[in-house]
Design an enzyme around this catalytic site. Sequence first.
Site, PDB file in Angstrom:
ATOM      1  N   GLU A 331       0.803  -1.217   0.000  1.00  0.00           N
ATOM      2  CA  GLU A 331       0.000   0.000   0.000  1.00  0.00           C
ATOM      3  C   GLU A 331       0.836   1.266   0.000  1.00  0.00           C
ATOM      4  O   GLU A 331       0.368   2.336  -0.387  1.00  0.00           O
ATOM      5  CB  GLU A 331      -0.964   0.005   1.194  1.00  0.00           C
ATOM      6  CG  GLU A 331      -0.305  -0.116   2.545  1.00  0.00           C
ATOM      7  CD  GLU A 331      -0.235  -1.566   3.006  1.00  0.00           C
ATOM      8  OE1 GLU A 331      -0.141  -1.784   4.200  1.00  0.00           O
ATOM      9  OE2 GLU A 331      -0.267  -2.460   2.157  1.00  0.00           O
ATOM     10  N   ASP A 373      21.194  15.415 -30.571  1.00  0.00           N
ATOM     11  CA  ASP A 373      21.563  16.311 -31.644  1.00  0.00           C
ATOM     12  C   ASP A 373      23.047  16.618 -31.493  1.00  0.00           C
ATOM     13  O   ASP A 373      23.656  16.370 -30.455  1.00  0.00           O
ATOM     14  CB  ASP A 373      20.725  17.588 -31.539  1.00  0.00           C
ATOM     15  CG  ASP A 373      20.838  18.466 -32.767  1.00  0.00           C
ATOM     16  OD1 ASP A 373      21.372  17.989 -33.782  1.00  0.00           O
ATOM     17  OD2 ASP A 373      20.398  19.624 -32.712  1.00  0.00           O
ATOM     18  N   ASP A 648      16.981  20.491 -28.873  1.00  0.00           N
ATOM     19  CA  ASP A 648      16.478  21.806 -28.473  1.00  0.00           C
ATOM     20  C   ASP A 648      15.757  22.547 -29.587  1.00  0.00           C
ATOM     21  O   ASP A 648      15.365  23.694 -29.412  1.00  0.00           O
ATOM     22  CB  ASP A 648      17.630  22.672 -27.962  1.00  0.00           C
ATOM     23  CG  ASP A 648      18.668  22.946 -29.051  1.00  0.00           C
ATOM     24  OD1 ASP A 648      18.588  22.328 -30.129  1.00  0.00           O
ATOM     25  OD2 ASP A 648      19.567  23.775 -28.811  1.00  0.00           O
ATOM     26  N   ASP A 652      13.195  18.744 -33.294  1.00  0.00           N
ATOM     27  CA  ASP A 652      13.394  17.686 -32.309  1.00  0.00           C
ATOM     28  C   ASP A 652      12.123  17.362 -31.526  1.00  0.00           C
ATOM     29  O   ASP A 652      12.091  16.378 -30.785  1.00  0.00           O
ATOM     30  CB  ASP A 652      14.488  18.092 -31.310  1.00  0.00           C
ATOM     31  CG  ASP A 652      15.837  18.299 -31.970  1.00  0.00           C
ATOM     32  OD1 ASP A 652      16.196  17.494 -32.829  1.00  0.00           O
ATOM     33  OD2 ASP A 652      16.524  19.279 -31.618  1.00  0.00           O
ATOM     34  N   ASN A 716       4.382 -13.934   4.536  1.00  0.00           N
ATOM     35  CA  ASN A 716       3.404 -13.873   5.624  1.00  0.00           C
ATOM     36  C   ASN A 716       2.106 -14.566   5.253  1.00  0.00           C
ATOM     37  O   ASN A 716       1.514 -15.316   6.047  1.00  0.00           O
ATOM     38  CB  ASN A 716       3.122 -12.421   5.991  1.00  0.00           C
ATOM     39  CG  ASN A 716       4.198 -11.839   6.895  1.00  0.00           C
ATOM     40  OD1 ASN A 716       5.055 -12.563   7.375  1.00  0.00           O
ATOM     41  ND2 ASN A 716       4.150 -10.536   7.105  1.00  0.00           N
ATOM     42  N   ASN A 741       1.586  -4.571   9.465  1.00  0.00           N
ATOM     43  CA  ASN A 741       1.841  -4.048   8.119  1.00  0.00           C
ATOM     44  C   ASN A 741       2.115  -2.544   8.154  1.00  0.00           C
ATOM     45  O   ASN A 741       2.986  -2.031   7.455  1.00  0.00           O
ATOM     46  CB  ASN A 741       0.626  -4.342   7.234  1.00  0.00           C
ATOM     47  CG  ASN A 741       1.014  -4.541   5.783  1.00  0.00           C
ATOM     48  OD1 ASN A 741       1.938  -5.284   5.485  1.00  0.00           O
ATOM     49  ND2 ASN A 741       0.319  -3.868   4.888  1.00  0.00           N
ATOM     50  N   ASP A 745       5.538  -0.773   7.050  1.00  0.00           N
ATOM     51  CA  ASP A 745       5.504   0.150   5.913  1.00  0.00           C
ATOM     52  C   ASP A 745       6.007   1.540   6.282  1.00  0.00           C
ATOM     53  O   ASP A 745       6.654   2.211   5.476  1.00  0.00           O
ATOM     54  CB  ASP A 745       4.077   0.242   5.353  1.00  0.00           C
ATOM     55  CG  ASP A 745       3.749  -0.949   4.462  1.00  0.00           C
ATOM     56  OD1 ASP A 745       4.695  -1.562   3.948  1.00  0.00           O
ATOM     57  OD2 ASP A 745       2.561  -1.247   4.274  1.00  0.00           O
TER      58      ASP A 745
END
Length: 906
Positions: A331, A373, A648, A652, A716, A741, A745
């Site tokens: 999560e 380039d 640039d 391009d 687990n 958990n 986390d």
Amino acid sequence: MTMLTPRTPAKLAPPGRSRRERRAAELEARTRLVGERLAGISARSGVQVLQEVDTSPAGLTHAEAALRLERHGANIVAHERAPRWYLQLAKAFWNPFIAVLVFLAAVMYWQDPADPGVVILSVMVGISGLLRFWQEYRSGRAADALKKLVTTTCAVQRRAGSGSAPTTFEVPMDQVVPGDVVKLAAGDLIPADLRLITAKDLNVGQAALSGESLPVAKADTRLQDLGRPDTTDPVEAGNLVLMGTSVTSGTATGVVVATGADTYFGSMAGSLVGERPQTSFDTGVRKVSFLLIRFMLVMVPVVFMINGFTKGDWDEAFLFGIAVAVGLTPEMLPLVVSANLARGAVAMSRRKVVVKRLGAIQNLGAMDVLCTDKTGTLTEDRIVLDRHLDVHGDEDGEVLEYGYLNSHFQTGLKNLMDQAVIDRVDEAEEVVVDARFSMVDEIPFDFARRRMSVVLDRNCVVGDFGHREHIMITKGAVEEVLDLCTHMRDRGERVGLTDQLRWHVTRIAEDNNRQGLRVLAVATRTMDTPREAYSVADEDGLTLVGFLAFLDPPKAEAARALTGLADKGITVKVVTGDNDLVAARVCADVGIDVGPVVLGPETDGLDDAALRALAARTTVFAKVNPVQKARIVRALQADGHTVGFLGDGINDAAALRDADVGISVDTAVDIAKESADIILLEKDLTVLEQGVIQGRTTFGNTIKYIKMTASSNFGNVFSVLVASAFIPFQPMLAIMLLVQNLVYDIAQLATPWDRMDEEYLRRPRNWDAKGIGRFMVTIGPVSSLFDISMFLIMWHVFAANSEASQSLFQSGWFIEGLLSQTLIVHMIRTRKIPFIQSRASWPVMVMTVLAVLTGLWLPFSPLAPSLGFVALPASYFLWLIGVLLAYCTLTQLVKTWYIRRFNTWL
């Protein structure tokens, strides 16, 4: 009026093709149609073009200009516009894991509105989405603020009324309309597509459109000219100047024939707006996400059914299944990914790299091919005098002296090559202009003669006597100057220029041309009869002195930067609009193994498979147009590469958009910066190399979290399956599983601040969903072995084998499970031996210690009764230490085997 017809959309590609292919085909079709129209304008006379756009050499009246502005709209091209803030916010939350968490939170709320898990999951979702939204929203606002600071104008000739005299006004570029007469001078941006009415010594910088590093000379033009039907490419037309280019020298007047989306520039920009193609980051996250979701969809129903049938309490089984689903779902992945990317963006900003799209950081680290380039990236984007050669190709100071005198004394606007000669002499102090020379006359440059001459009065001293003489010094294109030469200077002697010698000196010039140099010839003539004025007719009977050779020099650090990129496993390919000779010379100078240079038109007849093969073996592409650049990028991607593109210019933009990571610079044209994902504040490959390292660090820390969490969570849940089948009570309460958990986390939130081993940063890294799945099912069950060991210890040693003692069993497994999960962080974060060969950063160490202390404290804390914990006997911790030491030892052994077997770890 031909020029004022409504815009016609280009024919779309067949619907069966991909969105990217359809957009590329649309870009090609639009560009071709606009190019054909402009070529037709170039072929018609100036008077005819003025009639077609319904204007005159005096320009439009203010009233006519206002009507046309209303009819045609503002002179702006399509731009990438950031979506509204609320759409950006919604997109920030569009993630499969966030969707799973929202669904689970909704189910938990439906079961029990007071469940603390609902708040926990909501906070996780909120922080993750808001962090991503704020970073990208802030970058977009900063870019918009910079644009508003710049207002560009141009000189437009208009009249108050039909009988009034014309007056020149400075008008904002977006107010220019078809039919306007625009005056151009050195330094001006071309505001729209113009047909030249008059031009004198006009040189235009077209690098943004064509990629050519040197300015392009436009034809000297008069209103009565009959047009130039000699080209179908509007960029090469001598009597057209196009939006997006700029005047480097000379003056001109032109009539606007197209504005906004109808311009050549606009035809390219219009096809670049809309949804961007999926990058390797997007694809990788999606694959990994759905791999983990598939595991969850398989495991959760199995756990639910086993618990329902063995325990008989289906409501409790359902809640436990939800807790398992949360346990299996990483999560924090959206939050960790966002934190990783945001931290990477901050770190890169310190290295003068601005990240517009957070996902581009990982793509930069995964990049294994960089298409770049040439101009300004490998070169300094300026013209320098590289050589001054005599008729035999040897360096000769006399040639430099004559070239310098020609450039120094001319009174017209000095072009870039004149300035390069002057700069070369000023830096070396090799030539001094003294009282020996004074100006007599000059014959200015024009594009028919392609040369210019100065006549100087020179004081010659022979012995004790002196006399004055007039000497003409001519500098210009080799063919034109050589045609006027009857003699040449050979080691101080004036000798006749025979056919054989003429062939010899021509070959010297051609050899330098083949090396990518722009070559000018220098010749002189001592006038027989000095006089006050001279003419073109006097440019005859010249003596060839030698040649001046010019180059856009490679950057001093380019070779070192390319070596650094190669050491990081990145192949550099040069894709430029400049000519092949110049490109090959520059690439060779910076250490690139050039090989056969492929020209853009050579790729047009190839199918996709053939182009993939060609792109794989080719290092340098030259004379490549925007469509061809983008197609080369797609061919490399189809061959399995993660492709970066550094550019640039307008030409391009399509490639920048199609690349996995588009890289531009802050001096680039707007459309290039909008198409890019990353902007360099310095056009320097060394800066880019540092960005690559940061990208790989960011990716590595993300993969750490995924593999740590996925393997431990899988272990687990595998343990839960075993326990559910054989233990008569729940092996752990749902709230315990959620708390475990959550603590784990939160400890993982320090992962973005961890360091990566040097070995990991040496090569590109990509998402590998199959590898993550293999890692999960290999490493996960190792923790299950020790979970089961703890089950047996709690069951037999501590007699926690009945429903009455289930809290003791659950508390014992909670601590062992949390501590083993926390320790695995250090086992997985490196392929080396943890704590000995590789140590985590201090934030990771601190969070690890806090997680361990929290896990040990909870069963003895005031929260214990509400969470279902009971205090554990002291002897438990002796068994715990033994289990954890055995766990770390076996994990290290399995890691060693895994690395040998699959030659990978993270």
